[in-house]
Motif scaffolding. Structure first.
Motif, PDB file in Angstrom:
ATOM      1  N   TYR A 246       3.314  88.466  38.799  1.00  0.00           N
ATOM      2  CA  TYR A 246       2.877  89.671  38.089  1.00  0.00           C
ATOM      3  C   TYR A 246       2.499  89.379  36.653  1.00  0.00           C
ATOM      4  O   TYR A 246       1.734  90.116  36.037  1.00  0.00           O
ATOM      5  CB  TYR A 246       3.871  90.829  38.211  1.00  0.00           C
ATOM      6  CG  TYR A 246       5.257  90.637  37.674  1.00  0.00           C
ATOM      7  CD1 TYR A 246       6.289  90.331  38.524  1.00  0.00           C
ATOM      8  CD2 TYR A 246       5.531  90.812  36.331  1.00  0.00           C
ATOM      9  CE1 TYR A 246       7.578  90.193  38.054  1.00  0.00           C
ATOM     10  CE2 TYR A 246       6.814  90.676  35.847  1.00  0.00           C
ATOM     11  CZ  TYR A 246       7.836  90.356  36.714  1.00  0.00           C
ATOM     12  OH  TYR A 246       9.095  90.218  36.239  1.00  0.00           O
ATOM     13  N   MET A 253      -5.784  90.397  34.293  1.00  0.00           N
ATOM     14  CA  MET A 253      -6.270  91.721  33.937  1.00  0.00           C
ATOM     15  C   MET A 253      -6.829  91.720  32.520  1.00  0.00           C
ATOM     16  O   MET A 253      -7.483  92.667  32.104  1.00  0.00           O
ATOM     17  CB  MET A 253      -5.121  92.711  34.024  1.00  0.00           C
ATOM     18  CG  MET A 253      -5.487  94.016  34.639  1.00  0.00           C
ATOM     19  SD  MET A 253      -4.143  94.647  35.626  1.00  0.00           S
ATOM     20  CE  MET A 253      -2.746  94.474  34.594  1.00  0.00           C
TER      21      MET A 253
ATOM     22  N   GLN B 360     -11.164  90.354  39.443  1.00  0.00           N
ATOM     23  CA  GLN B 360      -9.732  90.569  39.591  1.00  0.00           C
ATOM     24  C   GLN B 360      -9.174  89.729  40.730  1.00  0.00           C
ATOM     25  O   GLN B 360      -9.925  89.130  41.501  1.00  0.00           O
ATOM     26  CB  GLN B 360      -9.462  92.053  39.844  1.00  0.00           C
ATOM     27  CG  GLN B 360      -9.544  92.864  38.583  1.00  0.00           C
ATOM     28  CD  GLN B 360      -8.427  92.499  37.623  1.00  0.00           C
ATOM     29  OE1 GLN B 360      -7.260  92.616  37.939  1.00  0.00           O
ATOM     30  NE2 GLN B 360      -8.791  92.017  36.451  1.00  0.00           N
ATOM     31  N   ILE B 361      -7.842  89.696  40.812  1.00  0.00           N
ATOM     32  CA  ILE B 361      -7.217  88.868  41.839  1.00  0.00           C
ATOM     33  C   ILE B 361      -6.099  89.642  42.537  1.00  0.00           C
ATOM     34  O   ILE B 361      -5.435  90.487  41.922  1.00  0.00           O
ATOM     35  CB  ILE B 361      -6.679  87.555  41.230  1.00  0.00           C
ATOM     36  CG1 ILE B 361      -6.097  86.642  42.301  1.00  0.00           C
ATOM     37  CG2 ILE B 361      -5.663  87.832  40.137  1.00  0.00           C
ATOM     38  CD1 ILE B 361      -5.866  85.227  41.867  1.00  0.00           C
ATOM     39  N   LEU B 370       4.219  92.323  41.716  1.00  0.00           N
ATOM     40  CA  LEU B 370       4.389  93.605  41.036  1.00  0.00           C
ATOM     41  C   LEU B 370       5.657  93.551  40.208  1.00  0.00           C
ATOM     42  O   LEU B 370       6.706  93.157  40.707  1.00  0.00           O
ATOM     43  CB  LEU B 370       4.498  94.741  42.050  1.00  0.00           C
ATOM     44  CG  LEU B 370       3.355  94.867  43.052  1.00  0.00           C
ATOM     45  CD1 LEU B 370       3.651  95.954  44.053  1.00  0.00           C
ATOM     46  CD2 LEU B 370       2.060  95.152  42.340  1.00  0.00           C
ATOM     47  N   ALA B 377       2.669 103.963  38.962  1.00  0.00           N
ATOM     48  CA  ALA B 377       1.580 104.498  38.133  1.00  0.00           C
ATOM     49  C   ALA B 377       1.354 103.612  36.914  1.00  0.00           C
ATOM     50  O   ALA B 377       0.213 103.373  36.506  1.00  0.00           O
ATOM     51  CB  ALA B 377       1.909 105.916  37.699  1.00  0.00           C
ATOM     52  N   ASP B 378       2.430 103.103  36.316  1.00  0.00           N
ATOM     53  CA  ASP B 378       2.289 102.217  35.163  1.00  0.00           C
ATOM     54  C   ASP B 378       1.616 100.912  35.555  1.00  0.00           C
ATOM     55  O   ASP B 378       0.774 100.381  34.839  1.00  0.00           O
ATOM     56  CB  ASP B 378       3.673 101.904  34.568  1.00  0.00           C
ATOM     57  CG  ASP B 378       4.173 103.042  33.704  1.00  0.00           C
ATOM     58  OD1 ASP B 378       3.503 104.077  33.684  1.00  0.00           O
ATOM     59  OD2 ASP B 378       5.229 102.874  33.067  1.00  0.00           O
ATOM     60  N   ILE B 379       2.038 100.367  36.700  1.00  0.00           N
ATOM     61  CA  ILE B 379       1.470  99.103  37.161  1.00  0.00           C
ATOM     62  C   ILE B 379      -0.022  99.244  37.378  1.00  0.00           C
ATOM     63  O   ILE B 379      -0.816  98.435  36.918  1.00  0.00           O
ATOM     64  CB  ILE B 379       2.157  98.665  38.478  1.00  0.00           C
ATOM     65  CG1 ILE B 379       3.602  98.288  38.218  1.00  0.00           C
ATOM     66  CG2 ILE B 379       1.412  97.505  39.102  1.00  0.00           C
ATOM     67  CD1 ILE B 379       4.369  97.936  39.473  1.00  0.00           C
ATOM     68  N   SER B 381      -2.099 101.530  36.270  1.00  0.00           N
ATOM     69  CA  SER B 381      -2.939 101.974  35.160  1.00  0.00           C
ATOM     70  C   SER B 381      -2.921 101.011  33.980  1.00  0.00           C
ATOM     71  O   SER B 381      -3.663 101.197  33.030  1.00  0.00           O
ATOM     72  CB  SER B 381      -2.469 103.345  34.684  1.00  0.00           C
ATOM     73  OG  SER B 381      -1.172 103.226  34.147  1.00  0.00           O
ATOM     74  N   GLU B 382      -2.100  99.973  34.041  1.00  0.00           N
ATOM     75  CA  GLU B 382      -1.938  99.126  32.859  1.00  0.00           C
ATOM     76  C   GLU B 382      -3.263  98.544  32.361  1.00  0.00           C
ATOM     77  O   GLU B 382      -3.590  98.618  31.179  1.00  0.00           O
ATOM     78  CB  GLU B 382      -0.954  97.993  33.163  1.00  0.00           C
ATOM     79  CG  GLU B 382      -0.654  97.184  31.925  1.00  0.00           C
ATOM     80  CD  GLU B 382       0.453  96.194  32.159  1.00  0.00           C
ATOM     81  OE1 GLU B 382       0.584  95.691  33.281  1.00  0.00           O
ATOM     82  OE2 GLU B 382       1.174  95.916  31.194  1.00  0.00           O
ATOM     83  N   GLY B 383      -4.018  97.970  33.288  1.00  0.00           N
ATOM     84  CA  GLY B 383      -5.281  97.361  32.892  1.00  0.00           C
ATOM     85  C   GLY B 383      -6.246  98.389  32.329  1.00  0.00           C
ATOM     86  O   GLY B 383      -6.944  98.152  31.348  1.00  0.00           O
ATOM     87  N   VAL B 400      -5.743 107.204  38.544  1.00  0.00           N
ATOM     88  CA  VAL B 400      -4.678 106.566  39.309  1.00  0.00           C
ATOM     89  C   VAL B 400      -4.538 107.238  40.669  1.00  0.00           C
ATOM     90  O   VAL B 400      -4.502 106.570  41.706  1.00  0.00           O
ATOM     91  CB  VAL B 400      -3.329 106.618  38.541  1.00  0.00           C
ATOM     92  CG1 VAL B 400      -2.188 106.207  39.437  1.00  0.00           C
ATOM     93  CG2 VAL B 400      -3.386 105.701  37.329  1.00  0.00           C
ATOM     94  N   ARG B 433      -4.322  98.147  41.810  1.00  0.00           N
ATOM     95  CA  ARG B 433      -4.271  97.678  40.427  1.00  0.00           C
ATOM     96  C   ARG B 433      -5.565  96.952  40.055  1.00  0.00           C
ATOM     97  O   ARG B 433      -6.080  97.096  38.955  1.00  0.00           O
ATOM     98  CB  ARG B 433      -3.080  96.744  40.246  1.00  0.00           C
ATOM     99  CG  ARG B 433      -3.107  95.988  38.942  1.00  0.00           C
ATOM    100  CD  ARG B 433      -1.876  95.179  38.739  1.00  0.00           C
ATOM    101  NE  ARG B 433      -1.703  94.170  39.780  1.00  0.00           N
ATOM    102  CZ  ARG B 433      -0.646  93.385  39.877  1.00  0.00           C
ATOM    103  NH1 ARG B 433       0.341  93.512  39.021  1.00  0.00           N
ATOM    104  NH2 ARG B 433      -0.549  92.486  40.820  1.00  0.00           N
ATOM    105  N   LEU B 437     -10.018  98.886  37.920  1.00  0.00           N
ATOM    106  CA  LEU B 437     -10.865  98.354  36.854  1.00  0.00           C
ATOM    107  C   LEU B 437     -12.316  98.237  37.308  1.00  0.00           C
ATOM    108  O   LEU B 437     -13.150  97.746  36.570  1.00  0.00           O
ATOM    109  CB  LEU B 437     -10.347  96.987  36.416  1.00  0.00           C
ATOM    110  CG  LEU B 437      -8.951  96.990  35.813  1.00  0.00           C
ATOM    111  CD1 LEU B 437      -8.465  95.589  35.572  1.00  0.00           C
ATOM    112  CD2 LEU B 437      -8.951  97.776  34.513  1.00  0.00           C
TER     113      LEU B 437
END
Lengths: 369, 526
Positions: A246, A253, B360-361, B370, B377-379, B381-383, B400, B433, B437
């Motif tokens: 992660y 990212m 992305q990967i 993760l 939701a945080d994971i 939306s982070e990017g 999201v 995730r 993006l």
């Protein structure tokens, strides 16, 4: 900003993350650690109010119809009919009789400060415990109980400041070394090895002969060395975590390094670090005591447990000095170690909390093989 | 119970506290027979066998009849267990690295088994150890005896494990996912070896596996389990020809199939590499010169068009993941990478980070990729929060929910944590995730390898749908040829960092040009 605020309806119900909840649960089930935390917390809160428990000034008084609060405000002796414009000595027989004649005063439970010299002990000092001095006096006629309260507060405050400082320095340096690795890590480790070779105690003793040591000097000098122990732990955690998938995903990212460190790696490292804190804490208290015992610590007159130990050693005919110092230190350190043990277990992922078992010991059989 | 039956369970059940792990299990193994126990993860297949042999941690309640060679295991005194396990019953576990002691040589561990169960010592034990290692066809037997586990490859370690398991001529061999961690070609060799040993020694074998392909070729009878209960027991041929129960049918049908969506004829080239290579410097010895660097990936040139899927196939250590990390600039590489007409390999720092949302990967391990401390939701939306800081929280929340719905997750799962999800769901979160993006290229590094077949199939369908909808290009890395075939337009076969073969997927599968590709295809039972 965490997105948690976006889901207010459900957020309130869940609040803590499940990991945190599990840890709290494990900690709560460890009765010894929980009790230790309570006792230590109460003692520290009480000691914060040391001026209200043990002081050589009345808390509140009325003199000739006017109110005075000597515990907060210094009044000159002329206020109470004296001749000198110096701060009032409320133990002075003349002042006492004046106050008794023209008003009243409420004294704290122990009417002595940590540096009050009691000239009316009525016998040779150190004087044994009695109704006037609950734990007796030391060899200068100062109340031992008062000195223990103030000394406890000073030790804990010192340890708190030292731990907080070490945490900031140690975690930052360990994080940088572990996250970037390579040359930064290599050079950093070598420097730390050299640095940790310096003898702390000697350095402090040498310092004591150069400057008048006060608590800030001691804190500063010790801070130069205590963070070293944390670096290894934090560095190892960062080295491990930077290759976690992660963390890689966060890099892919496009998040900058500081955000990755702060949000993804640091929480991992904090687990190992938090379990280390109580031991850092006890270490700080022990070192301060040792320095005071040797006479290289806090300036003379400061309330210090180490100085009490030294007095106990010099006055073997007065065992209450040694016993008080011993009991205070051993209770304080034991409580901290118990709290630390509870914390360590709470952060140990191998310890599971079965709902059916009300009170597992620290070596619970539920540890999976 | 006939004398031919070596092991039998009847009405067998296991419970952990309130959780019923296994219910009413009936199973028997004859001498010289392989019985396969299949089921998805969590179906109780390993637990039931371990439980029958008292190998579960305390706290589990076991009930029912269990017999080994006409003896009641339930009434067996504690002392006799040790003679039974490792003596008359042999074990081969999934993870050969952790099942061998890393501090002891292979010879020492083999001899220990021989000493404990047969009382062999000194020269006699060494002679027998050599024999056993030859038996499992390990090369350079003398070197092997003094080697430590980390010096052996995964396949070699598993052979050592088998040698230890058959050292005392067991009557029953329990193989718990014996080849799951191994490459397909090695997998085939190991199972063939097990078959041979079974025939020679007339042992019964319990083969626990989730891989139906493998079971079809190597088992006599199959027990299908689901949620701790037997769904169906049948002879292998019968089961695969006419499965009686819906679940068995579903399992057998869960073979990746179909084809990726067609690419537009005029689709532009999105990614192109020229002589992309990766070297790792080796440690310099104290005296002497630094040895030449280890070449993880030899110069490789290829291109990927918009909306195209390029499969990358190879055994472990062939440089598949290295290629992925080099492409994403997560690893220092040489050579030229052009992405959407722009040189990617020369970008640095901020400029590179700002372009990262385009490629992305998704990783293999849905448990490791993760952060366990962040809600979904945080994971997800982070990017987005980093790349588009001017979005309002409401907009982020809307996006999201939208992307979670798109990958087939319930929209209200945003405040839950990853551990509350199954492996397949977590992989969907990882895809969400990346997807939020709006990437133009997605590198999928073994995204389905850790999942059960049925879940795998759903995920492949999802990925293909997303490709149709958004025209994303995939670089699909896998060792599983069936999955690659169902996903890719073209395929590259790598071996030891070298490109072995490259071409259109069906062309490669139907007429492989190199012997390595042929071997891979054969071993995969496709």
């Amino acid at each position: 900003m965490r997105l948690s605020s976006l889901f207010p309806a459900t957020r309130g119900r869940r609040g803590l993350s499940p990991i945190t909840r599990r840890r709290l649960n494990v900690f709560r089930h460890n009765r010894r650690a929980l009790a230790s935390l309570w006792i230590f917390g109460m003692l520290f809160i009480l000691s914060l109010a040391a001026e209200l428990i043990s002081n050589d000034k009345p808390l509140v008084m009325q003199y000739q119809g006017d109110w005075y609060v000597p515990v907060v405000v210094d009044y000159p002796e002329t206020t109470f009919g004296g001749f000198l414009p110096t701060t009032t000595d409320y133990h002075d027989p003349f002042v006492r009789s004046q106050i008794e004649a023209h008003g009243w005063a409420i004294w704290p439970p122990v009417p002595f400060d940590y540096q009050t010299l009691d000239r009316d002990v009525g016998g040779p000092v150190p004087s044994p415990p009695g109704p006037r001095h609950w734990l007796g006096t030391d060899d200068q006629g100062r109340d031992v109980f008062a000195r223990v309260i103030y000394g406890f507060r000073l030790s804990v405050a010192f340890a708190l400041a030292l731990t907080a400082g070490s945490l900031v320095i140690g975690v930052s340096i360990g994080a940088l070394q572990g996250y970037y690795g390579g040359k930064i890590d290599l050079i950093g480790q070598r420097l730390i090895e050299i640095w940790s070779g310096l003898p702390v105690l000697f350095l402090l003793i040498i310092l004591a002969s150069l400057v008048e040591p006060n608590i800030w000097w001691l804190l500063g000098i010790m801070l130069l060395f205590t963070w070293l122990g944390l670096v290894d732990i934090v560095r190892a955690e960062f080295l491990r975590a930077r290759n976690l998938e992660y963390v890689r995903a966060a890099r892919a990212m496009g998040l900058p390094s500081r955000l990755i460190m702060w949000r993804h790696v640091l929480p991992n490292a904090m687990v190992a670090t938090l379990t280390f804190i109580p031991f850092l804490f006890t270490g700080a208290i022990t070192t301060l005591t040792a320095l005071d015992f040797l006479g290289f610590g806090l300036p003379p007159g400061s309330p210090s447990l180490g100085e009490l130990v030294a007095q106990g050693k010099n006055n073997l005919q007065a065992p209450w000095l040694g016993i008080t110092a011993f009991v205070t230190l051993s209770v304080m350190l034991s409580l901290l170690v118990f709290i630390g043990e509870g914390l360590r277990d709470a952060f140990d992922p191998r310890i599971r909390m079965p709902t059916s078992m009300p009170q597992p010991t620290t070596r619970s059989p539920e540890r999976s093989p | 119970m006939t004398p031919a039956t070596i092991f039998e369970l009847r009405d067998f059940a296991i419970r952990f506290g309130d959780f019923q792990a296994v219910t009413a299990l009936d199973l028997h193994v004859d001498r010289g027979e392989t019985v396969a126990v299949v089921g998805e993860s969590g179906s109780g297949k390993s637990v039931s066998v371990l439980g029958a042999l008292n190998l579960l941690p305390p706290g589990s309640e076991i009930s029912g009849v269990r017999r080994f060679a006409q003896r009641d295991l339930g009434a067996l005194p504690r002392g006799e267990w040790n003679a039974l396990r490792g003596g008359r019953i042999g074990f081969v576990f999934q993870e050969p690295m952790t099942s061998l002691n890393p501090l002891h040589t292979v010879g020492k561990q083999l001899k220990e088994t021989l000493r404990l169960h047969q009382g062999l010592r000194g020269g006699e034990a060494t002679r027998r150890s050599r024999e056993l290692l030859e038996r499992v066809r390990l090369p350079r037997v003398d070197d092997m005896l003094t080697a430590r586990p980390h010096q052996l490859s995964g396949g070699q370690r598993q052979r050592v494990m088998i040698a230890m398991a058959i050292a005392n001529a067991p009557e029953l061999l329990i193989a718990d996912e014996p080849t799951t961690a191994l490459d397909v070609t090695v997998q085939r060799e190991i199972l063939t070896l097990l078959d041979e040993l079974r025939r020679e020694q007339g042992m019964g074998v319990i083969l626990i596996s989730h891989d139906l392909n493998l079971v079809q070729c190597h088992a006599d009878r199959v027990v299908v389990m689901k949620s701790g209960a037997v769904v169906e027991t049948a002879a292998t041929a019968t089961l695969f020809a006419s499965p009686q129960r819906a679940y068995s049918r579903e399992l057998i049908a869960a073979v990746p199939e179909g084809h990726p969506p067609a690419i537009a004829g005029d689709a532009p080239v999105l990614l192109e590499t020229q002589a992309l290579s990766v070297n790792f410097a080796r440690a310099k010895p104290l005296l002497g010169r630094r040895p030449p660097p280890f070449v993880a990936l030899e110069p490789l040139s290829f291109s990927l068009r918009q909306g195209e899927t390029l499969g990358v196939v190879g055994e472990s250590g062939s440089g598949k993941s290295t290629l992925a990390f080099a492409l994403l600039r997560l690893l220092t590489a040489n050579g030229r990478i052009t992405f959407d007409g722009e040189r990617l390999d020369t970008l640095q720092g901020r400029a590179l980070r700002q372009r990262r949302h385009q490629f992305q990967i998704v990783f293999q391990d849905p448990y490791g990729s993760l952060s366990p401390r962040m809600p979904v939701a945080d994971i997800v939306s982070e990017g987005l929060r980093f790349h588009q800081p001017d979005l309002t929280p409401e907009r982020i929340e809307a996006q999201v929910s939208e992307v979670l719905a798109e990958v087939g997750l319930p929209a209200n799962c945003g405040d839950r944590y990853p551990h509350e999800f199954s492996g397949g769901q977590r992989q969907r979160i990882a895809i969400a995730r990346a997807l939020i993006l709006r990437p133009r290229m997605l590198v999928l590094d073994e995204p389905t390898s850790a999942l059960d077949r049925t879940v795998q199939k759903q995920l492949i369908q999802l990925l293909r749908d997303l490709q149709t909808r958004h025209g994303i290009s995939y670089l699909f890395i896998s060792h599983d040829l069936a999955v690659v075939r169902a996903m890719s337009h073209r395929v590259m076969v790598l071996k030891n960092g070298k490109l072995v073969e490259c071409g259109d997927i069906e062309a490669v599968f139907q007429a492989p040009q190199s012997s390595h590709t042929r071997e891979l295809i054969q071993a995969a039972y496709v």
